[in-house]
Design a protein around this motif. Structure first.
Motif, PDB file in Angstrom:
ATOM      1  N   UNK A 118       0.808  -1.223   0.000  1.00  0.00           N
ATOM      2  CA  UNK A 118       0.000   0.000   0.000  1.00  0.00           C
ATOM      3  C   UNK A 118       0.840   1.271   0.000  1.00  0.00           C
ATOM      4  N   UNK A 119       1.993   1.225   0.650  1.00  0.00           N
ATOM      5  CA  UNK A 119       2.832   2.420   0.733  1.00  0.00           C
ATOM      6  C   UNK A 119       3.960   2.411  -0.297  1.00  0.00           C
ATOM      7  N   UNK A 120       3.957   1.408  -1.168  1.00  0.00           N
ATOM      8  CA  UNK A 120       4.984   1.352  -2.215  1.00  0.00           C
ATOM      9  C   UNK A 120       4.311   1.333  -3.586  1.00  0.00           C
ATOM     10  N   UNK A 121       3.843   0.183  -4.005  1.00  0.00           N
ATOM     11  CA  UNK A 121       3.196   0.058  -5.318  1.00  0.00           C
ATOM     12  C   UNK A 121       2.015   1.012  -5.464  1.00  0.00           C
ATOM     13  N   UNK A 122       1.240   1.158  -4.382  1.00  0.00           N
ATOM     14  CA  UNK A 122       0.016   1.958  -4.450  1.00  0.00           C
ATOM     15  C   UNK A 122       0.162   3.303  -3.726  1.00  0.00           C
ATOM     16  N   UNK A 123       1.382   3.769  -3.633  1.00  0.00           N
ATOM     17  CA  UNK A 123       1.663   4.986  -2.868  1.00  0.00           C
ATOM     18  C   UNK A 123       0.881   6.197  -3.393  1.00  0.00           C
ATOM     19  N   UNK A 124       0.759   6.317  -4.717  1.00  0.00           N
ATOM     20  CA  UNK A 124       0.126   7.499  -5.304  1.00  0.00           C
ATOM     21  C   UNK A 124      -1.365   7.313  -5.591  1.00  0.00           C
ATOM     22  N   UNK A 125      -1.906   6.163  -5.248  1.00  0.00           N
ATOM     23  CA  UNK A 125      -3.329   5.934  -5.476  1.00  0.00           C
ATOM     24  C   UNK A 125      -4.146   6.724  -4.450  1.00  0.00           C
ATOM     25  N   UNK A 126      -5.383   7.053  -4.818  1.00  0.00           N
ATOM     26  CA  UNK A 126      -6.278   7.669  -3.846  1.00  0.00           C
ATOM     27  C   UNK A 126      -6.846   6.547  -2.983  1.00  0.00           C
ATOM     28  N   UNK A 127      -6.540   6.593  -1.702  1.00  0.00           N
ATOM     29  CA  UNK A 127      -6.921   5.528  -0.771  1.00  0.00           C
ATOM     30  C   UNK A 127      -7.857   6.133   0.279  1.00  0.00           C
ATOM     31  N   UNK A 128      -9.124   5.763   0.208  1.00  0.00           N
ATOM     32  CA  UNK A 128     -10.085   6.422   1.091  1.00  0.00           C
ATOM     33  C   UNK A 128     -10.813   5.460   2.019  1.00  0.00           C
ATOM     34  N   UNK A 129     -11.240   6.028   3.129  1.00  0.00           N
ATOM     35  CA  UNK A 129     -12.013   5.302   4.131  1.00  0.00           C
ATOM     36  C   UNK A 129     -13.148   6.211   4.582  1.00  0.00           C
ATOM     37  N   UNK A 130     -14.272   5.623   4.953  1.00  0.00           N
ATOM     38  CA  UNK A 130     -15.421   6.396   5.432  1.00  0.00           C
ATOM     39  C   UNK A 130     -15.492   6.276   6.949  1.00  0.00           C
ATOM     40  N   UNK A 131     -15.587   7.413   7.622  1.00  0.00           N
ATOM     41  CA  UNK A 131     -15.652   7.456   9.081  1.00  0.00           C
ATOM     42  C   UNK A 131     -17.027   7.954   9.524  1.00  0.00           C
ATOM     43  N   UNK A 132     -17.372   7.616  10.765  1.00  0.00           N
ATOM     44  CA  UNK A 132     -18.718   7.942  11.250  1.00  0.00           C
ATOM     45  C   UNK A 132     -18.676   8.290  12.732  1.00  0.00           C
ATOM     46  N   UNK A 133     -19.594   9.123  13.138  1.00  0.00           N
ATOM     47  CA  UNK A 133     -19.728   9.456  14.553  1.00  0.00           C
ATOM     48  C   UNK A 133     -19.864   8.154  15.354  1.00  0.00           C
ATOM     49  N   UNK A 134     -18.977   7.894  16.318  1.00  0.00           N
ATOM     50  CA  UNK A 134     -18.988   6.600  17.019  1.00  0.00           C
ATOM     51  C   UNK A 134     -20.268   6.322  17.801  1.00  0.00           C
ATOM     52  N   UNK A 135     -20.925   7.355  18.322  1.00  0.00           N
ATOM     53  CA  UNK A 135     -22.188   7.131  19.034  1.00  0.00           C
ATOM     54  C   UNK A 135     -23.269   6.672  18.052  1.00  0.00           C
ATOM     55  N   UNK A 136     -23.311   7.302  16.891  1.00  0.00           N
ATOM     56  CA  UNK A 136     -24.289   6.925  15.865  1.00  0.00           C
ATOM     57  C   UNK A 136     -23.974   5.539  15.301  1.00  0.00           C
ATOM     58  N   UNK A 137     -22.711   5.271  15.072  1.00  0.00           N
ATOM     59  CA  UNK A 137     -22.299   3.982  14.504  1.00  0.00           C
ATOM     60  C   UNK A 137     -22.685   2.827  15.428  1.00  0.00           C
ATOM     61  N   UNK A 138     -22.537   3.031  16.729  1.00  0.00           N
ATOM     62  CA  UNK A 138     -22.864   1.967  17.675  1.00  0.00           C
ATOM     63  C   UNK A 138     -24.367   1.695  17.693  1.00  0.00           C
ATOM     64  N   UNK A 139     -25.179   2.737  17.589  1.00  0.00           N
ATOM     65  CA  UNK A 139     -26.630   2.549  17.524  1.00  0.00           C
ATOM     66  C   UNK A 139     -26.999   1.809  16.240  1.00  0.00           C
ATOM     67  N   UNK A 140     -26.363   2.172  15.135  1.00  0.00           N
ATOM     68  CA  UNK A 140     -26.622   1.489  13.867  1.00  0.00           C
ATOM     69  C   UNK A 140     -26.281   0.009  13.969  1.00  0.00           C
ATOM     70  N   UNK A 141     -25.170  -0.289  14.614  1.00  0.00           N
ATOM     71  CA  UNK A 141     -24.771  -1.682  14.827  1.00  0.00           C
ATOM     72  C   UNK A 141     -25.817  -2.414  15.655  1.00  0.00           C
ATOM     73  N   UNK A 142     -26.258  -1.777  16.711  1.00  0.00           N
ATOM     74  CA  UNK A 142     -27.255  -2.383  17.597  1.00  0.00           C
ATOM     75  C   UNK A 142     -28.554  -2.670  16.852  1.00  0.00           C
ATOM     76  N   UNK A 143     -29.020  -1.695  16.080  1.00  0.00           N
ATOM     77  CA  UNK A 143     -30.309  -1.845  15.409  1.00  0.00           C
ATOM     78  C   UNK A 143     -30.266  -2.908  14.310  1.00  0.00           C
ATOM     79  N   UNK A 144     -29.148  -3.023  13.619  1.00  0.00           N
ATOM     80  CA  UNK A 144     -29.094  -3.969  12.502  1.00  0.00           C
ATOM     81  C   UNK A 144     -28.660  -5.370  12.909  1.00  0.00           C
TER      82      UNK A 144
END
Length: 324
Positions: free
Chosen positions: A75-101
Motif C-alpha cells: 500500500x505504501x509502495x506500489x500503491x503509494x500514489x493511489x487515492x486511498x479512502x475510508x469512510x468514518x462515522x460518529x462513534x455514538x451513531x455507529x454503535x446505535x446502527x450496529x445495535x439496530x441492525x
C-alpha cells in the motif's frame, strides 16, 4: 500484513483478508469499514468494476463478489500514489446502527456471528446492556461492526495508509470530490442495508454517552467527533502528512500500536503451536501408515506362502524321488 485481530470465520475472500477493494483503472482503493455505508460502497464497486450481478444483488455484496484487492504490504509502495479512502462515522451513531441492525431485532437470523465477540451478547438485548458489554471488549477481540474505526484503519506495522478521509455526514460531497479527482464513475448513493430511520441521541443517557466516549476515545479525539453535534471541526478530505505524523506519534497511538503488535505476536505463537501440533500429528500418521504397510507386506507374504504350499509339495516329492 493482515490486521492483528483474528478474522471472522466467514471472511474468506481476498478483499476481506486485505480489508480493501482496488479499482486499478482509476487508481482508487476503498478501505471497507463496517456500519459506514459499507454495503452501499460495495454495490458501487460492483458497478464500477463491471462485475456480473447475482439475482440477489445488492443484498449479497459482502460474500458473493471476490473484489480485487491491493496487497496490504504494497500500500505504501506500489500503491503509494493511489487515492486511498475510508469512510468514518460518529462513534455514538455507529454503535446505535450496529445495535439496530445486528442485535435489536430477533428476526436478524444469519447475523449471529457478531455474538462470537462475547458470551454476554445476545439477540434482543437492551441497548444499555449492549453498550456495557461492548465497552468491556477490547478492540483486539471485538467484532468489526463495533471495533473502533482507528483500530481498523491502523495496520500492524504502525502505518495509516489512507490519504483521503470521508465523513459519513457529508458522504455525497466526498464521493463527488473523489469522482472529480480520479474519474471513477460512482453513481448516486442510495443507502443500502440501512437501519430504520432513527435519531441516535434518543438511545443514550448521559452515563452511556460518557461510556462510549471512553470506549472510542481514539475515534473521538483524532477525528474530533462530538455527541449530538455535526462534525465541522475535523478537516476531512485529503489527509495532510503533518496530521498523520502527529497522530501516529501520539502517546495513545503508540500504546495502541504496541497492543496490536502484542496481539499479532500472540497469534503468531498460536499459529506456530498449531503448526507444531499438526506436524506431530502428521508424524504419528506417517508412523502408523508405515506400520500398516509392514503389516500388509506380512499378510501378503503369508498369503503367498500358503498359496505356494501345493507347489512346495510337488517340488519336495521330486526331490525325494531323485534322491532315491
Amino acid at each position: 500484513m493482515i490486521p492483528s485481530f483474528s478474522l471472522p470465520h466467514h471472511y474468506k475472500l481476498n478483499y476481506q483478508k486485505n480489508s480493501n477493494i482496488l479499482a486499478e483503472e482509476y487508481k482508487v482503493i476503498y478501505f471497507n469499514t463496517q456500519k459506514n455505508a459499507n454495503s452501499t460502497m460495495k454495490a458501487q464497486f460492483v458497478e464500477v468494476l463491471g462485475l456480473s450481478k447475482t439475482k440477489d444483488f445488492p443484498k449479497d455484496v459482502h460474500y458473493s463478489y471476490n473484489f480485487p484487492a491491493a496487497m496490504q504490504s504494497e500500500l505504501l509502495s506500489t500503491y503509494r500514489k493511489y487515492l486511498k479512502f475510508i469512510i468514518l462515522r460518529n462513534p455514538w451513531e455507529r454503535l446505535v446502527s450496529c445495535y439496530k441492525s445486528k442485535i435489536e431485532s430477533s428476526s436478524k437470523t444469519g447475523e449471529d456471528y457478531i455474538l462470537d465477540s462475547s458470551p454476554d451478547l445476545y439477540i434482543g438485548m437492551p441497548f444499555e446492556e449492549f453498550v456495557e458489554v461492548v465497552c468491556s471488549i477490547p478492540d483486539s477481540k471485538a467484532d468489526f461492526h463495533f471495533c473502533s474505526q482507528i483500530y481498523l484503519a491502523l495496520y500492524d506495522d504502525g502505518t495509516f495508509p489512507m490519504n483521503y478521509l470521508c465523513n459519513m455526514e457529508n458522504l455525497a460531497f466526498h464521493i463527488k470530490e473523489i469522482k472529480e479527482k480520479t474519474g471513477i464513475p460512482f453513481t448516486s448513493l442510495p443507502q443500502l442495508n440501512k437501519s430504520a430511520n432513527f435519531r441516535y441521541e434518543t438511545f443514550y443517557t448521559p452515563d452511556l454517552v460518557e461510556k462510549v466516549a471512553v470506549r472510542y476515545q481514539a475515534d473521538v479525539e483524532f477525528f474530533q467527533y462530538k455527541f449530538g453535534v455535526e462534525n465541522k471541526d475535523f478537516p476531512f478530505g485529503k489527509v495532510s502528512e503533518s496530521w498523520k505524523d502527529e497522530m501516529l506519534n501520539h502517546p495513545m497511538m503508540i500504546t495502541l500500536i504496541k497492543e496490536k503488535n502484542q496481539e499479532l505476536l500472540q497469534q503468531v505463537k498460536l499459529k506456530k503451536l498449531a503448526q507444531t501440533k499438526e506436524i506431530k500429528k502428521m508424524e504419528k500418521d506417517i508412523v502408523k501408515l508405515q506400520n500398516n504397510q509392514r503389516e500388509l507386506h506380512a499378510i501378503k507374504a503369508s498369503f503367498v506362502w500358503k498359496a505356494a504350499y501345493p507347489l512346495r509339495k510337488v517340488i519336495s516329492f521330486f526331490l525325494r524321488k531323485n534322491t532315491h
